[in-house]
Scaffold this active site. Structure first.
Site, mmCIF file in Angstrom:
data_model
loop_
_atom_site.group_PDB
_atom_site.id
_atom_site.type_symbol
_atom_site.label_atom_id
_atom_site.label_comp_id
_atom_site.label_asym_id
_atom_site.label_seq_id
_atom_site.Cartn_x
_atom_site.Cartn_y
_atom_site.Cartn_z
ATOM 1 C CB THR A 246 -36.079 -34.644 -21.271
ATOM 2 O OG1 THR A 246 -35.339 -35.617 -22.013
ATOM 3 C CG2 THR A 246 -36.877 -35.344 -20.191
ATOM 4 C CG HIS B 64 -41.457 -35.377 -23.907
ATOM 5 N ND1 HIS B 64 -42.450 -35.453 -24.851
ATOM 6 C CD2 HIS B 64 -41.347 -36.617 -23.375
ATOM 7 C CE1 HIS B 64 -42.915 -36.696 -24.865
ATOM 8 N NE2 HIS B 64 -42.269 -37.421 -23.975
HETATM 9 ZN ZN LIG Z 1 -31.726 -33.391 -20.684
#
Ligand SMILES: [Zn+2]
Ligand SMILES: [Zn+2]
Length: 337
Positions: free
Chosen positions: A39, A42
């Site tokens: 994440t 990302h």
């Molecule tokens: Zn995480």
């Protein structure tokens, strides 16, 4: 204090910013270790709407150095981790006991300042303590462990069931371990042999299958002639979502928890004709206490997943290098003094 600021796609900057002040219900944490996950990468790669000027990082551990006047659950000096989703406690989902679905949710490291800083202020109800037997860098991996643990609880008993885990990254490796503890026969799948070997050598998976292997279908048919009873997709790509629908037996379960960067087109007739049960699994709820307990009892192994460590100053380089997934990298952790 020093903090790492996300400044738009591919840009992280070390900056000097004011130390946060705490409200009566908050705790001031001196950050000790921060895990970097998919994440975070990302966000770094511009794939989210996290605005420039945000301190990112949501997998962390630290020492409590101050508590607000209303705080009773933690004390100065405690070693602590915290959930990163701040919920409202009042909406339909919070009242129903599914705070991970809160419609006013705010996430530390995305909507609120995150952990790549010397200090962070956190609502005390999100904070959990852990004993000195657990090092700070290992404790930073409790958060991703909760993600795996929560995903596992999307399904009922998995004892003696054949369960596939697509993706042997950190979340997949934690899933392997918690599914094995739940009595499942775990079939680990990935395209990287080193990760499959790592999981197999540690005894977390009963079978290791490289999905790029030409004999993959044949090998899987030997292990699970009808298809697997359940599949966990922990990658977030079109081909792995398709694979999940293909390898699961009729009337079986598919749990999706990978972060998909793009909408995916799937053959839903596979789902309909097999009467598959498809579940989404989003972050976690009530998962920190059981995760800490598993770690304390040595039922899960987290430390060996940490392959790369950096200092706070070196965080920009850590993100560049972590984005390549090379060098047998599994988990990247930033450690602070
Ligand atoms: Zn995480
Ligand atoms: Zn809510």
């Amino acid at each position: 204090m020093r903090a790492i600021m996300y400044q738009g796609k591919g840009k992280l900057e070390l900056q000097e910013i004011p130390q946060p002040t705490i409200k009566p219900n908050e705790v001031l944490l001196k950050v000790k270790a921060v895990g970097i996950c998919g994440t975070d990468l990302h966000i770094y790669n511009g794939g989210t709407d996290v605005p420039p000027g945000t301190v990112i990082g949501h997998e962390f551990s630290g020492e409590v150095v101050a508590v607000g006047a209303d705080v009773t659950n933690v004390q100065v000096g405690d070693r602590a981790v915290a959930e990163h989703v701040v919920t409202c406690g009042e909406c339909f989902y919070c009242k129903r006991g599914t705070p991970n679905l809160c419609n006013k949710r705010q996430v530390l490291g995305m909507d609120l300042p995150g952990a790549l800083a010397e200090y962070m202020a956190i609502p005390a109800n999100l904070v959990y303590t852990f004993p000195a037997t657990i090092p700070y860098d290992v404790a930073a991996l409790i958060e991703p462990l909760t993600i795996a643990l929560f995903a596992q609880t999307r399904l009922g008993s998995l004892a003696e069931k054949k369960v596939a885990v697509i993706g042997q990254g950190p979340i997949g490796l934690f899933l392997d371990q918690v599914l094995r503890l739940a009595g499942a026969e775990v079939i680990g799948m990935d395209v990287l042999d080193n990760r499959l070997t790592f999981a197999k050598t540690n005894g977390w998976i009963a079978h290791a299958l490289n999905t790029n292997d030409s004999a993959f279908t044949e090998q899987l048919a030997k292990i699970a002639p009808l298809g697997v009873d359940a599949t966990f997709e922990a990658v977030g790509r079109p081909e792995t979502a398709t694979l999940a629908l293909e390898i699961t037996r009729p009337d079986g379960d598919v749990v999706l928890l990978g972060v998909f960067e793009q909408p995916v087109s799937l053959n839903l007739m596979r789902l309909i004709r097999k009467e598959l049960h498809v579940h989404g699994s989003w972050t976690c709820a009530f998962s920190f206490p059981p995760a800490i307990e598993l770690l304390q009892q040595n039922k899960v192994e987290l430390a060996s997943l940490i392959t790369h460590r950096y200092t706070l100053e070196d965080t920009p380089r850590a993100f560049v290098e972590a984005s390549t997934y090379s060098d047998n990298r599994i988990k990247t952790v930033i450690t602070l003094e």
